[in-house]
Design a protein around this motif. Structure first.
Motif, PDB file in Angstrom:
ATOM      1  N   LEU A 138     -21.718   5.197 -12.542  1.00 41.75           N
ATOM      2  CA  LEU A 138     -21.010   4.970 -11.275  1.00 41.75           C
ATOM      3  C   LEU A 138     -20.027   6.115 -11.047  1.00 41.75           C
ATOM      4  CD1 LEU A 138     -20.123   3.308  -8.820  1.00 41.75           C
ATOM      5  CD2 LEU A 138     -18.615   2.004 -10.345  1.00 41.75           C
ATOM      6  N   ILE A 139     -20.184   6.787  -9.920  1.00 43.67           N
ATOM      7  CA  ILE A 139     -19.284   7.869  -9.523  1.00 43.67           C
ATOM      8  C   ILE A 139     -18.551   7.421  -8.264  1.00 43.67           C
ATOM      9  CG2 ILE A 139     -19.131  10.306  -8.866  1.00 43.67           C
ATOM     10  CD1 ILE A 139     -21.968  10.592 -10.185  1.00 43.67           C
ATOM     11  N   SER A 140     -17.232   7.491  -8.288  1.00 39.21           N
ATOM     12  CA  SER A 140     -16.427   6.995  -7.170  1.00 39.21           C
ATOM     13  C   SER A 140     -15.724   8.136  -6.447  1.00 39.21           C
ATOM     14  CB  SER A 140     -15.376   6.000  -7.674  1.00 39.21           C
ATOM     15  OG  SER A 140     -15.979   4.925  -8.344  1.00 39.21           O
ATOM     16  N   TYR A 141     -15.779   8.087  -5.119  1.00 38.88           N
ATOM     17  CA  TYR A 141     -15.075   9.048  -4.271  1.00 38.88           C
ATOM     18  C   TYR A 141     -14.252   8.305  -3.227  1.00 38.88           C
ATOM     19  CZ  TYR A 141     -17.244  13.430  -5.809  1.00 38.88           C
ATOM     20  OH  TYR A 141     -17.611  14.525  -6.539  1.00 38.88           O
ATOM     21  N   ASP A 162     -28.534   5.407  -5.708  1.00 40.74           N
ATOM     22  CA  ASP A 162     -28.076   4.565  -4.604  1.00 40.74           C
ATOM     23  C   ASP A 162     -26.660   4.971  -4.223  1.00 40.74           C
ATOM     24  OD1 ASP A 162     -28.167   2.585  -2.678  1.00 40.74           O
ATOM     25  OD2 ASP A 162     -27.525   0.993  -4.024  1.00 40.74           O
ATOM     26  N   VAL A 163     -26.304   4.720  -2.977  1.00 42.22           N
ATOM     27  CA  VAL A 163     -24.953   4.998  -2.491  1.00 42.22           C
ATOM     28  C   VAL A 163     -24.482   3.813  -1.661  1.00 42.22           C
ATOM     29  CG1 VAL A 163     -23.483   6.550  -1.157  1.00 42.22           C
ATOM     30  CG2 VAL A 163     -25.493   7.457  -2.335  1.00 42.22           C
ATOM     31  N   GLN A 164     -23.239   3.406  -1.870  1.00 43.14           N
ATOM     32  CA  GLN A 164     -22.625   2.355  -1.055  1.00 43.14           C
ATOM     33  C   GLN A 164     -21.301   2.888  -0.526  1.00 43.14           C
ATOM     34  OE1 GLN A 164     -22.587  -0.768  -4.053  1.00 43.14           O
ATOM     35  NE2 GLN A 164     -24.309  -1.793  -3.084  1.00 43.14           N
ATOM     36  N   SER A 165     -21.180   2.953   0.795  1.00 46.73           N
ATOM     37  CA  SER A 165     -19.973   3.474   1.421  1.00 46.73           C
ATOM     38  C   SER A 165     -19.283   2.375   2.224  1.00 46.73           C
ATOM     39  CB  SER A 165     -20.307   4.656   2.342  1.00 46.73           C
ATOM     40  OG  SER A 165     -20.828   5.743   1.601  1.00 46.73           O
ATOM     41  N   GLY A 169     -14.102   3.583   0.288  1.00 53.11           N
ATOM     42  CA  GLY A 169     -14.590   4.776  -0.381  1.00 53.11           C
ATOM     43  C   GLY A 169     -16.092   4.748  -0.592  1.00 53.11           C
ATOM     44  N   HIS A 170     -16.552   5.606  -1.467  1.00 49.34           N
ATOM     45  CA  HIS A 170     -17.981   5.750  -1.733  1.00 49.34           C
ATOM     46  C   HIS A 170     -18.279   5.468  -3.201  1.00 49.34           C
ATOM     47  CE1 HIS A 170     -18.117   7.873   2.168  1.00 49.34           C
ATOM     48  NE2 HIS A 170     -17.077   8.565   1.723  1.00 49.34           N
ATOM     49  N   GLU A 171     -19.308   4.671  -3.446  1.00 43.29           N
ATOM     50  CA  GLU A 171     -19.780   4.407  -4.801  1.00 43.29           C
ATOM     51  C   GLU A 171     -21.194   4.959  -4.929  1.00 43.29           C
ATOM     52  OE1 GLU A 171     -19.483   0.192  -5.272  1.00 43.29           O
ATOM     53  OE2 GLU A 171     -17.388   0.281  -5.898  1.00 43.29           O
ATOM     54  N   ILE A 172     -21.363   5.875  -5.866  1.00 44.09           N
ATOM     55  CA  ILE A 172     -22.646   6.541  -6.057  1.00 44.09           C
ATOM     56  C   ILE A 172     -23.201   6.107  -7.408  1.00 44.09           C
ATOM     57  CG2 ILE A 172     -23.794   8.780  -6.269  1.00 44.09           C
ATOM     58  CD1 ILE A 172     -21.248   9.817  -4.581  1.00 44.09           C
TER      59      ILE A 172
END
Length: 248
Positions: A138-141, A162-165, A169-172
């Motif tokens: 999980l990469i968080s921006y 997958d990406v959830q925005s 923020g954004h979770e990759i």
């Protein structure tokens, strides 16, 4: 508030509560020290350490504190921490995974079990709930890193799954083995991430009503207040209107 975002939500709440800041820094320092012990004490050469340093910077932890935690790994009198995962059930039938770093497993299991029992939860055996989660990276921006479309394109190009925005923020999400390769590729496009770590992603979510949500939030706060508990993951989904009524 979705359970798979719990780590970020915990950090957000703690960042708003100065009285808990030293506890947060203590947990971040512990992870940095353990990460530095697991490999080279150089974030560029040690993926886990780099993730720990990123998480610390995201919480405005001073560089001196970060370096002190790294140096502690080579100190002869540094504690030997053990990574232990506990699994169990919370109010409303939600599944919880509790990750800890401890130098005293008897203390930790007693505290976790007591916290669960007093706040509507109960401990389960190892593997009792983790089968309902996928182990992923999980990469968080932050939201300011870019638009949902821009982040999606960058993540796709970097090899994410997958990406959830959202407004937060954004979770990759990535495969476990691709986490740090994807993180490095994204850093070149989006800048430094808020965090990059292994995570537990629920396969299905459980919507929690107001009564259960209030008890659940108290349980998670109790667990999080324990210095040995690093992260609490869950498959709960608390509707926004319920969170607003609870003051979340």
């Amino acid at each position: 508030m979705a359970g798979h975002s719990k780590f970020k939500n915990i950090m957000h709440r703690k960042g708003a509560q100065d009285k808990k800041r030293s506890s947060l820094f203590s947990k971040l320092s512990r992870e940095i020290t353990v990460a530095a012990k697991s490999g080279l004490p150089d974030p560029d050469m040690n993926a886990r350490l780099r993730s720990a340093v990123l998480a610390a910077r995201a919480q405005s932890m001073p560089n001196d504190n970060i370096q002190r935690a790294i140096n502690k790994a080579s100190s002869s009198d540094s504690e030997n921490y053990e990574e232990i995962r506990y699994e169990g059930f919370g109010p409303g039938g939600v599944s919880l995974i509790i990750e800890t770093l401890t130098d005293n497993r008897n203390r930790t299991v007693t505290n976790v079990r007591t916290g669960m029992a007093k706040n509507g939860g109960n401990m389960g055996a190892s593997g009792s709930v983790s089968h309902g989660f996928d182990r992923m990276g999980l990469i968080s921006y932050p939201a300011k890193a870019g638009s949902a479309d821009a982040v999606f394109e960058a993540a796709l190009e970097a090899g994410a799954e997958d990406v959830q925005s959202s407004d937060e923020g954004h979770e990759i999400w990535t495969a476990v083995g691709d986490l740090h390769e994807v993180a490095r590729a994204l850093e070149a496009v989006l800048g430094e991430a808020e965090g990059a770590k292994l995570a537990w992603r629920p396969q299905t979510m459980v919507t929690v009503d107001e009564a259960d949500a209030a008890t659940l939030m108290k349980l998670i706060d109790v667990l999080d207040d324990d210095d040995d508990v690093q992260t609490v993951w869950g498959n709960y989904d608390v509707p926004e209107d319920v969170m607003e009524r609870l003051g979340g």
